[in-house]
Motif scaffolding. Structure first.
Motif, PDB file in Angstrom:
ATOM      1  N   ASP A 305      -1.296  -9.976  -7.747  1.00 65.24           N
ATOM      2  CA  ASP A 305      -1.206  -7.807  -8.521  1.00 65.24           C
ATOM      3  C   ASP A 305      -0.444  -8.156  -6.860  1.00 65.24           C
ATOM      4  O   ASP A 305      -0.731  -7.604  -5.625  1.00 65.24           O
ATOM      5  CB  ASP A 305      -1.935  -8.144  -8.897  1.00 65.24           C
ATOM      6  N   LEU A 306       1.269  -8.130  -6.944  1.00 67.46           N
ATOM      7  CA  LEU A 306       2.342  -7.252  -6.085  1.00 67.46           C
ATOM      8  C   LEU A 306       2.412  -6.447  -7.023  1.00 67.46           C
ATOM      9  O   LEU A 306       3.355  -5.906  -5.521  1.00 67.46           O
ATOM     10  CB  LEU A 306       3.261  -8.697  -5.792  1.00 67.46           C
ATOM     11  N   LYS A 307       2.182  -5.634  -8.196  1.00 70.70           N
ATOM     12  CA  LYS A 307       2.534  -4.288  -7.878  1.00 70.70           C
ATOM     13  C   LYS A 307       1.879  -3.088  -6.548  1.00 70.70           C
ATOM     14  O   LYS A 307       2.260  -2.279  -6.864  1.00 70.70           O
ATOM     15  CB  LYS A 307       1.613  -3.837  -9.321  1.00 70.70           C
ATOM     16  N   GLY A 308       0.881  -4.095  -5.846  1.00 70.41           N
ATOM     17  CA  GLY A 308       0.395  -3.071  -4.733  1.00 70.41           C
ATOM     18  C   GLY A 308       1.781  -2.475  -3.624  1.00 70.41           C
ATOM     19  O   GLY A 308       1.617  -2.117  -2.984  1.00 70.41           O
ATOM     20  N   GLN A 309       2.946  -3.646  -4.083  1.00 72.91           N
ATOM     21  CA  GLN A 309       3.869  -3.646  -2.881  1.00 72.91           C
ATOM     22  C   GLN A 309       4.593  -2.645  -3.260  1.00 72.91           C
ATOM     23  O   GLN A 309       5.335  -1.750  -2.641  1.00 72.91           O
ATOM     24  CB  GLN A 309       4.570  -4.689  -3.541  1.00 72.91           C
ATOM     25  N   ILE A 310       4.834  -1.551  -4.298  1.00 72.98           N
ATOM     26  CA  ILE A 310       4.816  -0.105  -4.333  1.00 72.98           C
ATOM     27  C   ILE A 310       4.346   1.059  -3.457  1.00 72.98           C
ATOM     28  O   ILE A 310       3.458   0.651  -3.799  1.00 72.98           O
ATOM     29  CB  ILE A 310       5.144  -0.154  -5.767  1.00 72.98           C
ATOM     30  N   ASP A 311       5.179   1.692  -3.148  1.00 69.49           N
ATOM     31  CA  ASP A 311       4.959   2.882  -2.533  1.00 69.49           C
ATOM     32  C   ASP A 311       5.570   4.431  -2.654  1.00 69.49           C
ATOM     33  O   ASP A 311       6.541   4.445  -2.392  1.00 69.49           O
ATOM     34  CB  ASP A 311       4.973   2.181  -0.599  1.00 69.49           C
ATOM     35  N   GLU A 312       4.799   4.676  -3.549  1.00 70.98           N
ATOM     36  CA  GLU A 312       5.547   6.013  -4.170  1.00 70.98           C
ATOM     37  C   GLU A 312       5.320   6.940  -3.440  1.00 70.98           C
ATOM     38  O   GLU A 312       6.481   7.990  -4.322  1.00 70.98           O
ATOM     39  CB  GLU A 312       4.178   6.617  -5.127  1.00 70.98           C
ATOM     40  N   SER A 313       5.109   6.987  -1.727  1.00 67.63           N
ATOM     41  CA  SER A 313       5.173   8.253  -2.376  1.00 67.63           C
ATOM     42  C   SER A 313       6.551   7.743  -0.730  1.00 67.63           C
ATOM     43  O   SER A 313       7.098   8.907   0.212  1.00 67.63           O
ATOM     44  CB  SER A 313       4.576   8.172  -0.268  1.00 67.63           C
TER      45      SER A 313
END
Length: 318
Positions: A305-313
């Motif tokens: 799962d590479l969706k954790g590469q997103i840093d919403e902050s």
């Protein structure tokens, strides 16, 4: 501000990109001009020598160097292979800051031509023939654009021909898409394709048309009948200067263009300025495209799962 110049082969997008860069270099700070076409024709319009192959972004070694630089201390990227074409920047990433002429990417992968910086994605090397697709080369351009801080500067990209940009996130990386086309039925069909794809992608408001190689009033009338008035920037006629330029293989100069056509390029820049948005407004779309891309089976099977590469902050404003 970022503008992609698009169109089919032979429409004049490379010449348009070069003239716009030459214009901007003469009236403001020098822009970054990127040749993203597999044919790499832009350098010949500015340089008598060839663009150094060792600076092509698409060479495997340079891809590695660019990715390593952009990753910085980004702990969300576990390996170079996991740095995918849609991977967005985070607070720990290093950015390509266009206002910093000493930036590592400027220093190593561009030619400083005085009035502009020139960069080339590149073409196939001998070992890539039959073993690689040019879309793989464009992935490094996506990485570069998604990690680019262009505030106060201008980036012009002479894009790969036809509609290949819509196979990735490239269509969402620009403030303006300038479609260069000729006054022909084929040109109008290409425009319809772009209109359909940009509407589907949510970027139709960024699409504008430059009519090129308009020989007479019949050509002008044809374009004005077929293209909505608010989408047609202007028309460029049969320039004797450009014809001689191609015949003699001289270096291009905005000052050499006929005075009747010169206002077109200030008009293009004014339109670009009106469309420019804060960098952070692009992030939600890039996050959406990243989630879509990394949800594909071949990505999940290889990387989980590479969706954790997103840093919403993350914010380009710090």
């Amino acid at each position: 501000m970022r503008i992609a110049v698009v169109g089919k082969w032979g429409s004049g997008k490379t010449t348009t990109s070069a003239l716009l860069a030459s214009y901007l270099g003469s009236v403001r700070k020098k822009p970054l001009l990127i040749d993203a076409d597999i044919n790499v024709h832009l350098p010949a319009l500015f340089m008598r020598e060839e663009f150094p192959i060792e600076k092509y972004l698409s060479s495997p070694e340079n891809m590695r160097k660019v990715k390593e630089y952009l990753i910085g201390n980004n702990h969300r990227i576990a390996s170079l292979a996991a740095f995918r074409k849609t991977t967005p920047p985070t607070k720990e990433s290093q950015l390509f800051v266009l206002s910093d002429a000493q930036n590592y990417l400027y220093q190593n992968f561009t030619q400083d031509l005085g009035t502009l910086f020139l960069m080339a994605v590149g073409t196939y090397t001998e070992d890539q023939i039959g073993a690689s697709c040019y879309h793989n080369s464009l992935a490094i351009l996506e990485n570069l654009l998604s990690h680019m801080d262009d505030r106060g500067e201008v980036c012009i990209v002479d894009m790969v021909a036809w509609v290949d940009a819509f196979a990735s996130s490239l269509h969402a990386q620009f403030d303006m898409l300038l479609l260069v086309l000729e006054p022909t039925k084929k040109g109008i069909e290409v425009r319809k394709q772009y209109a359909h794809l940009t509407q589907s992608a949510g970027v139709y408001d960024q699409l504008f048309v430059l009519g090129n190689k308009c020989f007479d009033h019949a050509d002008l009338d044809f374009l004005r009948r077929e293209i909505p008035e608010e989408k047609l920037i202007w028309e460029l006629g049969m320039s004797q200067y450009l014809r001689l330029l191609e015949r003699n293989w001289d270096q291009i100069s905005f000052a050499g263009l006929e005075s009747e056509y010169q206002p077109l390029f200030s008009q293009i820049f004014e339109k670009l300025q009106s469309l420019a948005q804060p960098l952070d407004t692009r992030l939600p779309k890039l996050y959406e495209l990243h989630r879509k891309y990394v949800s594909q089976d071949f990505i999940v099977e290889r990387f989980w799962d590479l969706k954790g590469q997103i840093d919403e902050s993350f914010s380009f404003h710090g």
